[in-house]
Design an enzyme around this catalytic site. Structure first.
Site, PDB file in Angstrom:
ATOM      1  N   GLY A  45       0.858  -1.122  -0.134  1.00 30.49           N
ATOM      2  CA  GLY A  45       0.009   0.023  -0.045  1.00 30.49           C
ATOM      3  C   GLY A  45       0.823   1.327   0.090  1.00 30.49           C
ATOM      4  O   GLY A  45       1.774   1.484   0.825  1.00 30.49           O
ATOM      5  N   ASN A  82      -5.254  -5.124   8.534  1.00 25.39           N
ATOM      6  CA  ASN A  82      -5.005  -5.498   7.155  1.00 25.39           C
ATOM      7  C   ASN A  82      -6.182  -6.642   6.906  1.00 25.39           C
ATOM      8  O   ASN A  82      -6.573  -7.468   7.643  1.00 25.39           O
ATOM      9  CB  ASN A  82      -3.968  -6.268   6.802  1.00 25.39           C
ATOM     10  CG  ASN A  82      -3.736  -6.915   5.623  1.00 25.39           C
ATOM     11  OD1 ASN A  82      -2.795  -7.714   5.409  1.00 25.39           O
ATOM     12  ND2 ASN A  82      -4.552  -6.433   4.488  1.00 25.39           N
ATOM     13  N   GLY A  83      -7.315  -6.213   6.025  1.00 24.05           N
ATOM     14  CA  GLY A  83      -8.307  -7.238   5.690  1.00 24.05           C
ATOM     15  C   GLY A  83      -9.458  -6.419   5.292  1.00 24.05           C
ATOM     16  O   GLY A  83      -9.539  -5.394   5.242  1.00 24.05           O
TER      17      GLY A  83
END
Ligand code: SF4
Length: 489
Positions: free
Chosen positions: A47, A122-123
């Site tokens: 990212g 994250n997810g």
């Protein structure tokens, strides 16, 4: 976290495949912020739109969050000096356009009655909309459009007492994929969802503990890899040491198979496997399954490189660098408009014309999403004088969207969802197109055929078999749930 977008390919279609996010945590180092900045730098491929670090110095929390890369924001000693403390967490983020606003940049921080808590994720939560709606109905006021904030509100409302029990209570109410790091006044906490869809690893450097999305960060810091955090495991690190808790109902492991194909850095260990070696195995399997006569094997840089090496080794066809990639510009998908994306592709990749002219090429790529980038690259090869262009893809056709933290386009926009292989070959402009099979992929990654009775991975973007319920999609199909809620704010 926010609907981090991603992939499917640095290649292929990185114009449309979007990175997921990366999380990092340090406990027990006087220079925790600097180590976290280095760790986030190692996770930058996950990212590039925003990043943040929160530290705790024994008295106060300190936070710096900003749009842009880790180098842009944490490259100066001045910024690091404003983040004192021996405990720290950090986050790198990719999000959909329009959501790139500071209020969504992580780690998120909130003051609770038990003290402050910072959290990075994250997810993607698949029932975030439903939970959020119920919280808003009860009077909760959200400050971001991030589903991570849902977890913060659930922690705040929990009637349990120790913070870890509150987190367990909150996480029992959410569904989806999450690897979390959290920081309180006393603890660094790491959590992986019960299916273990997204990665999280534990590292150590003397008395310092590290949590990270990927193990490649440990080499950067000179730390040692300890192990993967297990699916459904909570790691709590405080002055008493490290404690492991497994409070969730056991679920079958469903690690994201795309981490092996594209997302992860090749020098990372994922679930005990070296990603680079796995990609080479996938390439070798692809060569066994989809041979074609040609003069050279050319990777679509950078993520197609290990698979192309595996293909070349197995087939005996020479591996050559036929596409030169510029590393001095951002990834094309950061640019919002089609026009800029197309320009970006030309700026980013260039044909090695002297090598290609008159040759039969096998282009190896990790995936095709919308086909835009593949089409451009094939056109570039033809313009450089290639006699034949064959494309080999190191994943099965991507014909379903991801709802677990990788914000792929809608199914209607996925080339493989709308066309068969012959049609795709024609659209992209190649002489032949072939994908690795499911069984071939499983053989390369896990050493055995895919067993539909007990798959070991999430492979939903190829199969549509989503391991975790898609509550928000079922209750209110459509891509904009959180945004609609945001408009109500
Ligand atoms: Fe990974 Fe599953 Fe998402 Fe595909 S659907 S990218 S396999 S988590």
């Amino acid at each position: 976290m926010i609907r981090c977008r991603h992939p499917l390919g640095d290649t292929g279609d990185d114009a449309y495949r979007h990175e997921e996010c990366g999380v990092f945590g340090v406990y027990g180092h006087d220079d925790a912020a600097a180590h976290t900045a280095l760790g986030l730098h190692g996770l930058q491929h996950r990212g590039q739109e925003a990043c943040g670090i929160v530290t705790y110095d024994g008295d106060h929390f300190h936070s710096h969050r900003a749009l842009g890369t880790v180098g842009d924001n944490f490259g100066s000693q001045e910024v690091i000096a404003r983040l004192p403390g021996a405990m720290s967490i950090g986050h790198v983020r990719y999000s959909t356009s329009g959501e790139t606003v500071l209020r969504n940049v992580q780690p998120l921080f909130a003051d609770f009655k038990f003290g402050g808590l910072a959290i990075a994720h994250n997810g993607n939560l698949t029932n975030a909309y439903a939970v959020r709606k119920s919280l808003v109905d009860k009077g909760c006021i959200f400050q971001s459009t991030s589903d991570t904030e849902t977890i913060i509100h659930l922690i705040a409302k929990s009637e349990y007492s120790p913070v870890v029990d509150r987190m367990i209570d909150a996480l029992r109410q959410v569904e989806g994929a999450y690897s979390l790091v959290a920081l309180t006044r006393e603890k660094l906490i790491g959590v992986r969802d019960p299916y273990g869809i997204r990665p999280l690893i534990l590292g150590r450097m003397g008395d310092t503990y590290i949590l990270s999305s990927e193990s490649c960060t440990l080499n950067i810091l000179g730390a040692e890899f300890v192990r993967d955090v297990d699916p459904g495991e909570i790691i709590v690190i405080d002055k008493k040491g490290l404690r492991s808790i497994k409070p969730f109902q056991k679920a079958p492991s469903r690690f994201c198979i795309f981490e092996y194909i594209y997302f992860a850095r090749p020098d990372s260990l994922m679930e005990g496997k070296n990603v680079y070696e796995v990609r080479k195995q996938i390439g070798a399997e692809l060569a066994r399954e989809c041979p074609v006569e040609a003069d050279m094997v050319i990777p679509v840089p950078d993520s197609g490189v290990p698979a192309a090496l595996g293909y070349a080794n197995q087939s005996g066809i020479p591996f050559e660098i036929g596409i030169i990639r510029s590393h001095y510009m951002g990834r094309t998908f950061i640019e919002p408009s089609d026009q800029i994306r197309h320009l970006g592709v030309r700026l980013k990749h260039n044909a090695n014309s002297g090598l290609i002219k008159g040759k039969r090429l096998i282009l190896v790529d990790d995936s095709i999403v919308r086909g835009t980038t593949s089409t451009k690259i094939v056109e570039m090869m033809r313009n450089a004088g290639a006699r034949e262009v064959h494309m080999r893809i190191s994943s099965p056709p991507t014909d379903h969207s991801c709802f677990y933290g990788i914000d792929t386009p809608s199914q209607q926009e996925l080339l493989a969802a709308q066309n068969n292989i012959e049609e795709m070959a024609k659209l992209i402009g190649v002489d032949s197109l072939a994908y690795i099979s499911f069984d071939g992929l499983y053989r390369a990654v896990a050493g055995e055929d895919r067993n539909s009775e007990a798959p070991q991975f999430c492979d939903a973007c190829f199969t549509g078999e989503y391991p975790v319920r898609l509550t928000d999609q079922e209750d209110s199909p459509g891509p904009q749930q959180l945004s609609l809620l945001a408009e109500q704010e």
